[in-house]
Design a protein around this motif. Structure first.
Motif, short mmCIF file in Angstrom:
data_model
loop_
_atom_site.label_atom_id
_atom_site.label_comp_id
_atom_site.label_asym_id
_atom_site.label_seq_id
_atom_site.Cartn_x
_atom_site.Cartn_y
_atom_site.Cartn_z
N UNK A 157 -30.59 184.87 56.82
CA UNK A 157 -30.56 183.63 56.90
C UNK A 157 -30.18 182.85 58.06
N UNK A 158 -30.71 182.15 58.77
CA UNK A 158 -30.05 181.68 60.09
C UNK A 158 -28.72 180.93 59.74
N UNK A 159 -28.71 179.97 58.72
CA UNK A 159 -27.44 179.20 58.58
C UNK A 159 -26.17 179.90 58.27
N UNK A 160 -26.45 181.20 57.50
CA UNK A 160 -25.47 181.69 57.05
C UNK A 160 -24.89 182.70 58.05
N UNK A 210 -24.13 173.61 61.41
CA UNK A 210 -24.52 172.56 62.15
C UNK A 210 -23.16 171.82 62.76
N UNK A 211 -22.24 171.90 62.31
CA UNK A 211 -21.05 170.98 62.64
C UNK A 211 -20.04 171.67 63.42
N UNK A 232 -9.78 183.86 41.14
CA UNK A 232 -8.73 182.89 40.96
C UNK A 232 -7.96 183.50 39.53
N UNK A 233 -8.80 183.95 38.49
CA UNK A 233 -8.43 184.43 37.13
C UNK A 233 -7.93 186.08 37.20
N UNK A 234 -8.30 186.78 37.90
CA UNK A 234 -7.88 188.31 38.33
C UNK A 234 -7.16 188.49 39.31
N UNK A 235 -7.31 187.89 40.19
CA UNK A 235 -6.41 188.18 41.57
C UNK A 235 -5.20 187.08 41.93
N UNK A 236 -5.54 185.93 41.35
CA UNK A 236 -4.75 184.56 41.50
C UNK A 236 -4.57 184.29 43.06
N UNK A 237 -6.03 184.40 43.41
CA UNK A 237 -6.18 183.85 44.87
C UNK A 237 -7.05 182.72 44.95
N UNK A 238 -6.50 181.43 45.12
CA UNK A 238 -7.44 180.23 45.09
C UNK A 238 -8.64 180.62 46.03
N UNK A 239 -9.65 179.96 45.88
CA UNK A 239 -10.93 180.11 46.39
C UNK A 239 -11.64 179.40 46.68
N UNK A 240 -12.17 178.87 47.87
CA UNK A 240 -13.13 177.66 48.10
C UNK A 240 -14.67 178.08 48.54
N UNK A 241 -15.56 177.07 48.15
CA UNK A 241 -16.67 177.26 48.53
C UNK A 241 -16.94 176.67 49.91
N UNK A 242 -17.29 177.55 50.87
CA UNK A 242 -17.51 177.12 52.33
C UNK A 242 -18.85 176.66 52.61
N UNK A 243 -19.15 175.44 52.91
CA UNK A 243 -20.55 175.07 52.91
C UNK A 243 -21.16 175.40 54.33
N UNK A 244 -22.16 176.35 54.24
CA UNK A 244 -22.76 176.83 55.43
C UNK A 244 -22.90 175.68 56.46
N UNK A 245 -23.35 174.48 56.31
CA UNK A 245 -23.77 173.70 57.24
C UNK A 245 -22.24 173.19 58.24
N UNK A 246 -21.12 173.36 57.49
CA UNK A 246 -19.68 173.18 58.23
C UNK A 246 -19.65 173.91 59.35
N UNK A 247 -20.06 175.18 59.23
CA UNK A 247 -20.12 176.02 60.42
C UNK A 247 -21.39 176.15 61.36
#
Length: 340
Positions: free
Chosen positions: A97-100, A75-76, A58-73
């Motif tokens: 790691x299985x969830x990742x 479990x859900x 975000x500060x060097x490449x100006x690319x907005x970045x989100x944290x993707x929760x492993x359980x979203x993919x």
């Protein structure tokens, strides 16, 4: 833990040499992709590295970045279709790691470009990814990750520097071995006496050092059974500061960039409350601290942040031993965490 942490500087220097061509190519590919945003995927120490990647992107490449929760993919199975052609930086020491793995596969099924930043380049995560960036930390037997974490930070910095074509960051990386060697020699064990009897504490950072504070707090929990919580030095005034009173320890990992704004005043507040402030940073920022730790302040702020965790690991090891713990084998933890 101590031995492996001290291998990090040489491993990082070797990593930059081995990865030069592939990271240059990955940076070119990401510039051509020009994604609207990026995402990270990680747990534990790797998630602190992911937070470092978010800061860099975000500060060097100006690319907005989100944290993707492993359980979203995992479990859900609800990864958004908007991940099409979006880089997903999956960070893992083991890549097993299985969830990742399940979350990364779900994202790839939705069209994400999976970038694996892993220590084991033959792992299932690496085989799943379109782009693989090995961190080249070598075998790590201590349950508490040290050199793999430092190597991951350097690999992420390298990737963002090539992606953004940030000349200052690329130039700074040329000195990473020397900077980290000096950080490994810096003796922070003078803080052991102030911390060995503590039951809880705060660890503060901001900007590039906030993820470093997060990793330090995690290691204090893992290796010393010390309830440490990380906060931004700006955010701590919004409630958590009320927890700090006379004699309470506060470890401050001060940034070397604009995020240091207001830090001196915050440390004055803690000192006035009688807190035991332990700090590393620019002398004019950390002067109110009761104990100032030796650190490099003449380096790029990103390298300065990485150097702080390199120095911290020596303190964490000695504190664990002083508290009667085994830093190599903390109770109830395993090297590969098999979360579903």
């Amino acid at each position: 833990m101590f031995r492996e942490a001290h291998q990090a500087p040489a491993r990082c220097a070797e990593q930059l040499r081995l990865n030069a061509d592939l990271v240059r190519q990955a940076g070119r590919q990401l510039r051509e992709l020009a994604p609207p945003f990026a995402a990270t995927l990680a747990r534990g120490s790797s998630d602190q590295a992911a937070a470092f990647a978010k800061f860099l992107l975000e500060t060097h490449a100006q690319v907005p970045t989100l944290s993707h929760a492993p359980s979203v993919g995992s479990l859900y199975h609800a990864t958004s279709a908007q991940f099409l052609d979006v880089p997903l930086i999956a960070i893992s020491q083991s890549g097993r790691s299985p969830d990742l793995l399940a979350a990364a596969q779900d994202a790839r099924n939705k069209g994400a470009v999976v970038i694996a930043v892993v220590n084991d380049a033959d792992s299932p995560l690496a085989r799943l990814a379109q782009i693989v960036i090995p961190v080249h930390a070598g075998p790590e037997t201590s349950v508490a990750a040290t050199k793999s974490f430092v190597c991951t930070l350097v690999a992420l910095t390298h990737l963002v520097a090539e992606w953004s074509q940030d000349g200052a960051l690329l130039a700074a990386l040329e000195n990473v071995g020397e900077v980290l060697e000096a950080a490994a020699r810096a003796d922070w064990t003078s803080a052991v006496d102030l911390l060995k009897g503590a039951s809880d504490m705060l660890v503060l950072g901001r900007g590039p050092t906030l993820p470093i504070a997060g990793e330090a707090a995690l290691k204090l929990k893992e290796t010393s059974s010390l309830h440490a919580e990380a906060f931004s030095s700006a955010e701590v005034a919004h409630g958590p500061m009320t927890l700090v009173g006379p004699g309470d320890p506060v470890l401050v990992l001060a940034p070397l960039d604009v995020a240091r704004a207001g830090l001196r005043e915050r440390l004055d507040d803690f000192a006035a409350r009688g807190a035991r402030v332990i700090a590393a940073g620019l002398p004019e920022d950390v002067e109110p601290a009761g104990l100032v730790l030796p650190s490099r302040t003449d380096v790029h702020p990103v390298l300065g942040a990485i150097a702080q965790i390199q120095s911290f690991y020596g303190l964490a090891n000695e504190l664990s031993l002083a508290r009667g713990r085994n830093p190599d084998n903390p109770p109830h933890l395993n090297k590969v965490t098999r979360t579903l």
